[in-house]
Design a protein around this motif. Structure first.
Motif, mmCIF file in Angstrom:
data_model
loop_
_atom_site.group_PDB
_atom_site.id
_atom_site.type_symbol
_atom_site.label_atom_id
_atom_site.label_comp_id
_atom_site.label_asym_id
_atom_site.label_seq_id
_atom_site.Cartn_x
_atom_site.Cartn_y
_atom_site.Cartn_z
ATOM 1 N N UNK A 195 0.845 -1.204 0.000
ATOM 2 C CA UNK A 195 0.000 0.000 0.000
ATOM 3 C C UNK A 195 0.877 1.250 0.000
ATOM 4 N N UNK A 196 1.878 1.245 0.876
ATOM 5 C CA UNK A 196 2.753 2.412 0.987
ATOM 6 C C UNK A 196 3.499 2.647 -0.312
ATOM 7 N N UNK A 197 4.007 1.565 -0.883
ATOM 8 C CA UNK A 197 4.757 1.698 -2.124
ATOM 9 C C UNK A 197 3.879 2.248 -3.247
ATOM 10 N N UNK A 198 2.647 1.768 -3.314
ATOM 11 C CA UNK A 198 1.745 2.233 -4.361
ATOM 12 C C UNK A 198 1.355 3.697 -4.138
ATOM 13 N N UNK B 61 -6.600 10.399 -9.233
ATOM 14 C CA UNK B 61 -6.902 11.400 -8.205
ATOM 15 C C UNK B 61 -7.764 10.782 -7.100
ATOM 16 N N UNK B 62 -8.735 9.965 -7.496
ATOM 17 C CA UNK B 62 -9.595 9.329 -6.485
ATOM 18 C C UNK B 62 -8.771 8.397 -5.597
ATOM 19 N N UNK B 63 -7.832 7.667 -6.204
ATOM 20 C CA UNK B 63 -6.980 6.763 -5.421
ATOM 21 C C UNK B 63 -6.166 7.576 -4.420
ATOM 22 N N UNK C 134 -6.577 7.524 -0.402
ATOM 23 C CA UNK C 134 -5.442 6.649 -0.078
ATOM 24 C C UNK C 134 -5.817 5.192 -0.333
ATOM 25 N N UNK C 135 -6.275 4.965 -1.533
ATOM 26 C CA UNK C 135 -6.897 3.677 -1.842
ATOM 27 C C UNK C 135 -6.428 3.146 -3.200
ATOM 28 N N UNK C 136 -5.279 2.448 -3.237
ATOM 29 C CA UNK C 136 -4.789 1.915 -4.506
ATOM 30 C C UNK C 136 -5.751 0.935 -5.177
ATOM 31 N N UNK C 137 -6.702 0.381 -4.433
ATOM 32 C CA UNK C 137 -7.630 -0.566 -5.062
ATOM 33 C C UNK C 137 -8.443 0.109 -6.169
ATOM 34 N N UNK C 138 -8.542 1.433 -6.140
ATOM 35 C CA UNK C 138 -9.206 2.134 -7.248
ATOM 36 C C UNK C 138 -8.452 1.834 -8.551
ATOM 37 N N UNK C 139 -7.140 1.796 -8.470
ATOM 38 C CA UNK C 139 -6.335 1.517 -9.670
ATOM 39 C C UNK C 139 -6.386 0.029 -10.031
ATOM 40 N N UNK D 73 0.573 0.639 -9.134
ATOM 41 C CA UNK D 73 0.309 -0.281 -8.030
ATOM 42 C C UNK D 73 1.517 -1.167 -7.729
ATOM 43 N N UNK D 74 2.633 -0.874 -8.379
ATOM 44 C CA UNK D 74 3.867 -1.566 -8.020
ATOM 45 C C UNK D 74 4.114 -2.872 -8.747
ATOM 46 N N UNK D 75 3.494 -3.030 -9.932
ATOM 47 C CA UNK D 75 3.717 -4.262 -10.695
ATOM 48 C C UNK D 75 4.563 -3.998 -11.936
ATOM 49 N N UNK D 76 5.276 -5.019 -12.364
ATOM 50 C CA UNK D 76 6.014 -4.943 -13.621
ATOM 51 C C UNK D 76 5.039 -5.171 -14.771
ATOM 52 N N UNK D 77 5.389 -4.625 -15.942
ATOM 53 C CA UNK D 77 4.549 -4.843 -17.115
ATOM 54 C C UNK D 77 5.374 -5.546 -18.187
ATOM 55 N N UNK D 78 5.492 -6.874 -18.106
ATOM 56 C CA UNK D 78 6.301 -7.591 -19.104
ATOM 57 C C UNK D 78 5.713 -7.434 -20.509
ATOM 58 N N UNK D 79 6.620 -7.365 -21.512
ATOM 59 C CA UNK D 79 6.149 -7.167 -22.887
ATOM 60 C C UNK D 79 5.789 -8.485 -23.564
ATOM 61 N N UNK D 80 6.348 -9.559 -23.025
ATOM 62 C CA UNK D 80 6.006 -10.887 -23.557
ATOM 63 C C UNK D 80 5.727 -11.802 -22.384
ATOM 64 N N UNK D 81 4.683 -12.590 -22.497
ATOM 65 C CA UNK D 81 4.487 -13.589 -21.436
ATOM 66 C C UNK D 81 4.222 -14.939 -22.089
#
Ligand code: ARG
Length: 564
Positions: free
Chosen positions: A139-142, A496-498, A502-507, A556-564
């Motif tokens: 949560x803090x990181x996001x 802005x809502x997140x 203080x609510x990353x779940x919006x994202x 939200x602190x995740x990687x976005x790989x280009x190939x999976x």
């Protein structure tokens, strides 16, 4: 960037003299049902100044404005409402080109010049991170990233629990049953073994407790041997935490734990005394909070020792002085609600009006689905690293099955396994209690991090296969295309809502919605068609989605790989 409310407000205010832009803007709403338009003006509040019934106002405004040359196709009067309908093609064009042309779609300067301190993760050390540390950490990181994206200067603090009687415990246990070799070999896990052993032995020998207390007192008084052991345990623990933070992609600007405030507490106690806030109660020094329906805030124990609250008060003043924050946000479980209410109240009573900018953003408790309660003392815990490892191993299995020829499977499996763990922790609103089960943690079907990462990779693959992507949006033909644009439009407001809540779940919810809409589009609309204009338009949509998904995942602190 287009702002639908702004479009409506300027249409109205430029045609009707009596109404200014801000007034209209403030009244506008997004209707819950699209049949009622895309933006709506309820005319009820205007009836006082305009001296007419709301339906008459709506009709008058409707007659006064002209929507040709706007993103709106038509206006409709329904009762006291004036409903605006956007022209799908115009709207989609403008949103998609906004997204592709801006480097950081949805970012803002609203936070410029303002500093926000985040206090997150903050584990009690000398034990590894367990599943209970996950929410605060992610949560803090996001939030750190979300605020930064909106222009704030984010400061990340890890308020390690590195001081207190438990270190007396550790030192006693080490001297009785431990050895240098074993600790060097076993690291923090060995410290946990000693800790658990101490509490077992304590049942038969209550004097151990007193020894631990005396040892911590010696540590506080600068005893050299105690200090060296403490500092060795602390280094080991921080190293171990950092290893896990690295895997999670989490960083801090400062590792200022409780011990950091050792020499900063007495000035605070003095200040409290001078401001006549301290009273003696059963030998302890407390701040009486009965007037505010709270138990007293203990500042000094009857033996003169400081406690958790004393260090937090010192930390508040230090942070204000050092960072001059606009907000200081604490991420801990609801268990600590009272603690924060008390120390925030004490800060206010000290005469600091900025105490109102101290914010506790609590989250629900994690319990074990087995019904056991988690406690390091009794040895019932789920280590965070085990969860990450299992999630990664499971992803690797899935990849090997679906895509055996893929290169660097291990790296991708890690990105997605970690993604699954972080995403699941951020996917429900903060305050909900959650119960941990391996089955849920390793269930990747449905609304998960890997689903969003997979969708991002799908968009990348479409773009890779196209020879050229011009970014020209000239021919929109299907409703699915507009739907994607409609969701893309929402991204800035969601950020802005997140932030505001203080609510990353919006994202997290948003990236799921966008993925779902994109996958529908991908299914309904063939991208590689002979009509070059249609094809380029669809590629532009794909590019916009790829960019927003990758930003959303980052937030939200995740990687976005280009190939999976
Ligand atoms: N170390 C505490 C715990 O594990 C959390 C600290 C939160 N931050 C603070 N400034 N009190 O429960």
């Amino acid at each position: 960037m287009i702002d639908l409310k702004n479009e409506v407000a300027s249409l109205i205010s430029s045609s009707v003299e009596a109404l200014d832009l801000d007034t209209v803007y403030g009244l506008l709403e997004y209707p819950p049902d699209e049949k009622l338009g895309d933006v709506s003006l309820p005319c009820f509040k205007l009836s006082k100044t305009m001296r007419k019934a709301p339906p008459a106002i709506a009709a008058e405004l409707s007659a006064a404005i002209d929507v040709t040359d706007s993103v709106f196709e038509r206006v409709e009067v329904v009762g006291g409402y004036l409903n605006f309908f956007i022209s799908h093609a115009e709207f989609a064009k403008s949103v998609i080109s906004d997204v592709i042309s801006s480097e950081n779609y949805g970012s803002s300067t609203m936070g410029n010049g303002k500093t926000v301190v985040f206090d997150y993760s903050s584990p009690n050390i000398a034990k590894p991170l367990h599943i209970g540390h996950l929410p605060s950490t992610v949560l803090g990181n996001s939030l750190y990233r979300i605020y930064s994206y909106l222009g704030y200067n984010s400061v990340g603090v890890n308020h390690l629990g590195d001081w207190g009687t438990q270190f007396g415990t550790m030192i006693v246990a080490y001297k009785k049953w431990g050895s240098k070799e074993e600790v060097e070999k076993g690291g923090v896990k060995e410290l946990v073994r000693l800790y658990v052993k101490f509490h077992k032995e304590e049942e038969n020998d209550p004097s151990l407790r007193d020894q631990a207390r005396a040892t911590f007192a010696a540590l506080e008084n600068g005893d050299k041997e105690a200090y060296e052991l403490w500092s060795w345990f602390r280094d080991l623990s921080i190293q171990e935490c950092k290893r896990i933070y690295d895997i999670l992609g989490v960083e801090f600007d400062h590792y200022t734990g409780e011990s950091f405030y050792e020499d900063k507490m007495m000035p605070v106690v003095e200040e409290l005394r001078q401001k006549n806030l301290l009273v003696e109660s059963e030998g302890a020094q407390i701040v009486d909070l009965s007037e505010y329906n709270m138990p007293p805030c203990i500042v000094l124990k009857s033996d003169g020792g400081t406690i958790y609250a004393t260090r937090d008060l010192a930390a508040i003043l230090y942070r204000k002085k050092t960072f001059d924050f606009d907000k200081c946000i604490y991420l801990t479980a609801t268990q600590q609600n009272l603690h924060f209410k008390q120390i925030f109240k004490v800060t206010e009573l000290m005469g600091y009006e900025w105490a109102k900018n101290l914010i506790h953003a609590p989250f629900g408790m994690i319990s074990l689905a087995t019904g056991e309660s988690m406690s390091t003392r009794s040895g019932v815990t789920i280590w965070l690293e085990d969860v990450i490892n299992q999630a990664t191993a499971k992803t690797l299995e899935i990849i090997k099955e679906k895509n055996p020829d893929m290169e660097n499977k291990e790296a991708i499996a890690k990105q997605m396994g970690v993604g699954a763990v972080i995403f699941s922790s951020l996917s429900t609103s903060r305050i909900k209690d959650v119960s941990f089960s391996w089955e849920d943690a390793l269930n990747f079907d449905g609304e998960t991090g890997p689903y969003v990462q997979y969708t991002h990779a799908r968009a990348c693959s479409v773009l890779r296969k196209a020879e050229n992507v011009t970014g020209n949006i000239t021919k929109l033909t299907e409703d699915a295309e507009y739907r994607v644009a409609r969701v893309l439009y929402d991204f800035p407001a969601k950020i802005v809502a997140a932030m505001e809540n203080n609510e990353p779940s919006v994202i997290t919810r948003y990236v799921i919605d966008l993925s779902r809409e994109f996958n529908r589009f991908y299914h309904d609309c063939q991208i590689n068609t002979d009509d070059e204009e249609v094809k380029q338009t669809r590629l532009a949509i794909t590019l916009a989605v790829k960019q927003v998904l990758s930003k959303g995942l980052w937030l939200i602190g995740l990687e976005a790989p280009e190939r999976v």
